[in-house]
Enzyme design. Structure first.
Site, PDB file in Angstrom:
ATOM      1  CG  HIS A   1      32.978  -2.644  33.793  1.00 63.04           C
ATOM      2  ND1 HIS A   1      32.609  -3.812  33.164  1.00 63.04           N
ATOM      3  CD2 HIS A   1      32.115  -1.682  33.379  1.00 63.04           C
ATOM      4  CE1 HIS A   1      31.557  -3.568  32.400  1.00 63.04           C
ATOM      5  NE2 HIS A   1      31.236  -2.292  32.509  1.00 63.04           N
TER       6      HIS A   1
ATOM      7  CG  HIS B   1      32.374   2.824  34.591  1.00 57.29           C
ATOM      8  ND1 HIS B   1      31.926   2.666  35.875  1.00 57.29           N
ATOM      9  CD2 HIS B   1      31.535   2.074  33.814  1.00 57.29           C
ATOM     10  CE1 HIS B   1      30.867   1.866  35.884  1.00 57.29           C
ATOM     11  NE2 HIS B   1      30.607   1.496  34.642  1.00 57.29           N
TER      12      HIS B   1
ATOM     13  CD  GLU C   1       3.744  -4.452  41.950  1.00 59.44           C
ATOM     14  OE1 GLU C   1       2.507  -4.364  42.016  1.00 59.44           O
ATOM     15  OE2 GLU C   1       4.518  -3.460  41.982  1.00 59.44           O
TER      16      GLU C   1
ATOM     17  CG  HIS D   1      -5.588  -2.534  36.563  1.00 60.65           C
ATOM     18  ND1 HIS D   1      -5.100  -1.281  36.266  1.00 60.65           N
ATOM     19  CD2 HIS D   1      -5.436  -2.688  37.903  1.00 60.65           C
ATOM     20  CE1 HIS D   1      -4.686  -0.697  37.381  1.00 60.65           C
ATOM     21  NE2 HIS D   1      -4.873  -1.532  38.386  1.00 60.65           N
TER      22      HIS D   1
END
Length: 663
Positions: free
Chosen positions: A33, A266, A412, A474
């Site tokens: 890059h 890029h 999380e 869940h």
């Protein structure tokens, strides 16, 4: 006394050397890059030459500043900067071998390959979160050890780009940093307004100043990223801020090449013609893969600064040794990654007839945390359910870092990545927790931690369909096996008190891999285990010298296996029960040990999750290969035909058919 000069007569030569070396490495590899290398080289020069406190000849000394390249695709930029800055861990040949097999200069920076790389980066945004973790560790350790002198006193710097900012983890992490007022965290934003698919404005509209100000950060803007004085002055100002600081450096992607300021530079190497054209535009005449001595001379100030920092650190250690020998010993134990553990802590436990392993593990963890004050719990708004919090401690806040609990909110992924950063800073560890079905949120950072040999611990409670009424969203089904699929990672599902203690012992001893500990919400009958044998991953928990089959089970299903064995015995089938808290540990044992446990009898596995992976050792795998149902736990188990009677019926039918085929 003269003020420090941010530039020298060699500044342009040094910056262009970083640019061209990076581009040459990319072109030789035909992969990489170039855009960030050309655009952000002045930012790296400003930081490394003028501010960073590191000793390039001893890049691991404890009180160094930490630098994280969150935009990990710009690895050639980091490698070229380290080379000209005099790091002994990297050579010109390493740059020539960029992105080649077994090279230290991997496609994205890896801490396990190259000393001086603090953390492995690549998945965008995770480096930012790990930088937050590093800054948390610095502040925690300073709180503990800076009683007599500033032993721990360093900054965490992070270079990131638009791609990092667009990932959700970025917002999670900067919110935590602002809330905790991590004033020694300084982030450098390579703001070039271009990304791989085009302009940033095509997908994103963010007021950077308002964003950071709203979450408690200090914002500084540098209008021209080629202005070393402006960047360096901004960093100096940030070092005196009472808040974490973001410095937006407005750069030009691909600066100096014909493709500058476009997305075409890029992620594609420049052609040989374009490299020559770049050299002409930069007026750069140094031969390929060569560093002029004047560049090394320009960066010599970095080594002088780093050596002084290391000397001051050693003097401060001597102060602590003379003032408080116990604190001195604590520090060196942590430096050597030694964490306290004694089996004697757990020998006076009361017998538990029935219980949930989230409660059992949560209880034994209290003793461990009390004896390891730099072990931090990271709470994703579920510690009341997971039981992973230190009950004797308050929560950390910006003015109170003596605590061991950090409330992160419902974050999380950031929890896992911040924990990686904490663990990457020698002297601190982290243990996070959430529901097991949400392990999928943690997985990207868990994977980076495993690649990086970082001993982050995560406890996943609510481990099966027995969470009941919360329903299929869940109720984890595939998560156990997906966690076990991560290399360099222990998944421990304890089924009794002894196995919970064994899991904590592994936490204290482990230095090179993440650990996931799986606990139950529901109570189940506890059967006496073996601390010593649990450390082998699997062991015979109910022996039967005349057994017909082996039943292997984990966690709460060990209790189910005992009930099943009693039913089978009445039908004339004798079962031996194997508790298997950690498959990875079990597979690490000798063939002799594995054969002694599994012997030559048929193996049936029982686990309330997907079954495919069990066929490595099982002849019959009993579990669940579809999503769960909402209902009371017993009703859900019954629906899926997984109570002891129903499982026994399956085994009897299978065993009968097996014997018929033999006859």
């Amino acid at each position: 006394m003269k003020s420090f000069k941010y530039t020298s007569k060699y500044t342009n030569l040094s910056i262009n050397t970083i640019r061209v070396l990076g581009i040459e490495a990319i072109s030789k590899a035909n992969s990489g890059h170039p855009g960030i290398v050309l655009g952000a080289a002045p930012i790296m020069y400003s930081l490394f030459r003028n501010h960073l406190n590191v000793n390039p000849k001893n890049p691991g000394f404890f009180n160094r500043d930490r630098f994280v390249l969150s935009a990990g695709h710009g690895s050639a930029l980091l490698y070229a900067t380290m080379l000209v800055a005099g790091y002994s861990s990297i050579t010109i040949d390493d740059l020539k071998n960029f992105r080649k097999l077994d090279s230290k200069t991997a496609g994205h920076p890896e801490n396990v390959l190259l000393p001086g790389v603090e953390v492995s980066t690549g998945p965008l945004g995770q480096g930012v979160a790990m930088a937050v973790g590093l800054a948390i560790a610095e502040k925690k350790l300073a709180n503990k050890f800076n009683l007599y002198t500033n032993l721990i006193d360093h900054y965490t710097y992070c270079l990131f780009g638009d791609g990092c900012m667009e990932e959700g983890i970025f917002y999670e992490a900067i919110s935590v940093a602002g809330k905790l007022n991590l004033n020694k965290l300084i982030m450098l934003y390579d703001s070039n307004k271009i990304q791989l698919d085009g302009k940033v404005e095509d997908s994103t509209k963010t007021n950077i100043k308002k964003l950071f100000s709203s979450v408690g950060w200090n914002y500084i803007k540098v209008k021209n990223a080629n202005d070393v004085n402006a960047i360096s002055s901004a960093i100096e100002k940030a070092k005196h801020s009472k808040k974490p600081t973001i410095i937006e450096c407005c750069s030009i992607i691909g600066y100096g090449c014909r493709l500058q300021n476009t997305n075409k530079c890029h992620g594609a190497p420049l052609t040989p013609e374009q490299v020559n054209e770049l050299r002409t535009n930069l007026k750069y005449k140094v031969p390929p893969f060569t560093v002029h001595n004047n560049v090394f001379s320009d960066f010599s100030i970095l080594e002088k600064r780093g050596k002084k920092c290391q000397k001051d650190f050693n003097m401060n250690i001597n102060v602590i040794e003379n003032k408080n020998l116990s604190l001195y010993k604590d520090f060196f134990d942590l430096v050597q990654n030694k964490y306290n553990f004694s089996i004697e802590w757990f020998k006076n436990n009361q017998k538990i007839d029935k219980g949930a392993t989230r409660n059992i593990f949560g209880d034994v963890l209290q003793t461990y945390l009390e004896n390891n004050p730099t072990m931090l719990t990271l709470n994703a708004d579920l510690s009341g359910s997971t039981k992973i919090t230190y009950k004797k401690s308050l929560a950390v806040n910006k003015d109170f870092f003596e605590a061991q609990n950090i409330n992160l909110g419902v974050r999380e992924l950031a929890m896992e990545a911040i924990g990686n950063g904490i663990c990457a800073h020698m002297g601190c560890r982290a243990i996070g927790s959430t529901f097991m079905s949400f392990s999928d949120y943690c997985k990207p950072a868990l994977r980076v931690g495993a690649i990086s040999n970082l001993p982050m611990v995560t406890v996943y409670s609510h481990d099966s369909i027995t969470v009941g009424e919360d329903g299929p969203t869940h109720q984890p089904i595939e998560q156990l096996q997906s966690l076990r699929a991560v290399p360099n990672h222990y998944v421990i599902r304890p089924g009794n008190y002894d196995e919970c203690v064994a899991a904590l012992y592994l936490v204290s001893q482990n230095k090179t891999r993440p650990i996931s500990i799986i606990t139950s919400r529901g109570d189940f009958k506890q059967h006496e285990g073996s601390f010593v044998n649990a450390l082998k991953g699997g062991y015979i928990i109910k022996k039967n010298d005349k057994h017909d089959i082996n039943i292997v089970a984990t966690g709460s299903e060990v209790a189910v296996a005992f009930d099943v064995s009693e039913i089978l015995a009445k039908k004339g089938i004798k079962a031996q029960i194997i508790s298997m808290p950690c498959l990875e540990l079990f597979y690490e044992q000798s063939d002799k040990y594995i054969d002694s446990i599994l012997d030559n009898k048929p193996v049936v596995s029982i686990e309330y999750g997907t079954t495919a992976a069990w066929y490595k050792i099982a002849d019959l795998a009993i579990g669940i290969d579809q999503f769960g149902k909402s209902g009371r736990p017993d009703d859900v188990v019954n629906y899926f035909k997984l109570d002891a009677k129903q499982i026994s019926d399956k085994i009897i039918k299978w065993y009968s058919n097996k014997n018929k085929k033999r006859s």
